[in-house]
Scaffold this motif. Structure first.
Motif, short mmCIF file in Angstrom:
data_model
loop_
_atom_site.label_atom_id
_atom_site.label_comp_id
_atom_site.label_asym_id
_atom_site.label_seq_id
_atom_site.Cartn_x
_atom_site.Cartn_y
_atom_site.Cartn_z
N TYR A 261 1.39 -1.10 -0.20
CA TYR A 261 -0.06 0.33 0.14
C TYR A 261 1.02 0.91 0.00
O TYR A 261 0.34 1.82 -0.91
CB TYR A 261 -1.07 -0.53 1.32
CG TYR A 261 -1.91 1.18 1.35
CD1 TYR A 261 -2.40 1.78 0.15
CD2 TYR A 261 -2.43 1.61 3.20
CE1 TYR A 261 -3.43 2.54 0.66
CE2 TYR A 261 -3.13 1.97 3.08
CZ TYR A 261 -3.94 3.23 1.20
OH TYR A 261 -4.68 4.34 1.76
N ILE A 265 1.19 4.25 -2.75
CA ILE A 265 1.09 5.41 -2.89
C ILE A 265 1.56 6.40 -3.54
O ILE A 265 1.93 7.12 -4.02
CB ILE A 265 1.05 5.80 -0.64
CG1 ILE A 265 -0.35 5.60 -0.64
CG2 ILE A 265 0.84 7.29 -0.65
CD1 ILE A 265 -1.25 5.19 0.89
N HIS A 269 1.88 9.36 -6.61
CA HIS A 269 2.62 11.09 -6.16
C HIS A 269 3.56 11.28 -6.94
O HIS A 269 3.58 11.94 -7.69
CB HIS A 269 2.78 10.93 -4.40
CG HIS A 269 3.57 12.58 -4.07
ND1 HIS A 269 2.74 13.04 -4.03
CD2 HIS A 269 4.76 12.52 -4.35
CE1 HIS A 269 3.10 14.32 -4.33
NE2 HIS A 269 4.82 14.05 -4.23
N THR A 326 -4.74 -2.82 -0.88
CA THR A 326 -4.29 -1.17 -2.07
C THR A 326 -5.62 -1.35 -2.70
O THR A 326 -5.82 -2.19 -2.81
CB THR A 326 -3.71 -1.77 -3.07
OG1 THR A 326 -1.78 -2.04 -2.10
CG2 THR A 326 -2.69 -0.41 -3.45
N LEU A 330 -5.70 2.49 -6.92
CA LEU A 330 -4.29 3.39 -6.90
C LEU A 330 -3.52 2.26 -7.62
O LEU A 330 -2.25 2.15 -7.85
CB LEU A 330 -3.28 3.35 -5.49
CG LEU A 330 -3.98 3.79 -4.55
CD1 LEU A 330 -3.00 4.05 -3.17
CD2 LEU A 330 -3.44 5.44 -4.98
#
Length: 359
Positions: A261, A265, A269, A326, A330
């Protein structure tokens, strides 16, 4: 050589077999001792297989399912029954113990459900039927991995850098691997120029197992600390994070090794993509979303020591979930042997796997 030709050159990157049926016992490569000791654990009965699954002698969702199927074959030794239904009744306690060994990996339940289904319909030849089904589960997994390798690698632009987490290679499957199979095919096809493996605390599957597997195949790889992934992505070295799965829900939410996870993330980003690679047996269409996944908790002592040596002061408490979830939002692609689901959601998952029932 075209990409397709290269991706099909599997023998060069398919040298390891962690599960070997020996006729009267199951030989499991002891993954707790790699990379310095290459040693088998011989399982002569189903309870030994259940212990091996629980104790991480064998790990990785597909490998767990395959091992459990062979455990069912061992459970049938010495059972006297006129047909499969009668044998199944007598095997039930052993199958329940196998199923309880690891609760999160859906492949375990899926493989034993297959065993129960064929046994219920078998006649006097139930022993042959049982062994044939275990063999089929193993052979189908290897074929699926090779198919997924080609499908996943085709999504990767030439010259890309990839990061993988935990171990998803031959050691976690019947052979070739899921996420690592994509990496193997991508390297063979000239798509992947750089491979990074995160160490994967607390059992260090990335450091001990993935790095070792890639070394066996002559694929250069760079090991990083789990916490270094975001910094690596910031520098543009990673275009894809490629991971496996222990369960994929109907909406595309995915349970995988703890730390996945966080990597997802960081990837979102920094503009990197996330690919989840797993056989369709890992897809659980009966679980709508990640909130419905039981997350296995392991002994806190695993975090408090390294290789049996305590590294944390006495009195310190630890929290040790083995997996995280997750969210589908994503994930850029879920790759299975049945096909690829890009930008997964409930509708796209149902289009490939069908609504409301396990694949």
């Amino acid at each position: 050589m075209t990409f397709t030709d290269a991706a099909m050159d599997f023998d060069r990157y398919d040298r390891i077999r962690p599960i070997r049926w020996q006729g009267d016992h199951l030989a499991l490569l002891d993954q707790r001792k790699l990379p310095f000791v290459v040693e088998d654990v011989a399982c002569a009965d189903s309870d030994a297989v259940a212990r091996a699954i629980h104790d991480l002698v064998v790990r990785g969702a597909p490998a767990i399912g395959i091992s459990a199927a062979w455990g069912a074959v061992l459970a049938g030794k010495g059972v006297q029954a006129a047909n499969g239904a009668e044998a199944l009744e007598r095997l039930a306690p052993a199958l329940d113990r196998l199923q309880a060994a690891r609760p999160t990996a859906v492949n375990l339940m899926w493989a034993l459900a297959r065993i129960r289904r064929v046994m219920a319909a078998a006649g006097a030849d139930w022993r042959e039927v049982l062994e044939r089904e275990a063999r089929a589960i193993e052979t189908e997994d290897l074929a699926a991995n090779r198919r997924m390798g080609a499908l996943g690698a085709a999504l990767i632009a030439p010259g890309s850098g990839v990061l993988t987490h935990c171990n998803t290679g031959s050691l976690a499957t019947a052979g070739f691997g899921t996420a690592l199979g994509v990496i193997r095919a991508g390297v063979a096809g000239g798509r992947i120029a750089r491979v990074y493996a995160s160490e994967t605390r607390p059992w260090l599957q990335g450091a001990r197992l993935t790095a070792w597997e890639l070394l066996q195949d002559g694929i250069p790889a760079t090991l990083i600390a789990d916490g270094a992934a975001a910094h690596l992505m910031k520098g543009g070295a990673v275009q894809w994070v490629i991971v496996g799965a222990d369960r994929i829900c109907a909406n595309g939410d995915t349970a995988n090794k703890i730390g996945t996870y966080s990597h997802a993330i960081a990837a979102r980003h920094h503009g990197a993509k996330v690919m989840v690679v797993a056989p369709s047996s890992t897809v659980d269409m009966a679980t709508p979303a990640g909130e419905g996944i039981e997350i296995e908790m392991r002994d806190p002592a695993e975090l408090l020591s390294v290789a049996g040596t305590r590294t944390v002061a006495e009195g310190v408490q630890a929290w040790n979930p083995v997996f995280d979830v997750t969210p589908a939002g994503l994930i850029d692609a879920i790759v299975t042997e049945k096909g690829v689901v890009e930008r997964p959601d409930a509708a796209r998952m149902a289009a490939l796997f069908g609504p409301g029932s396990a694949a």
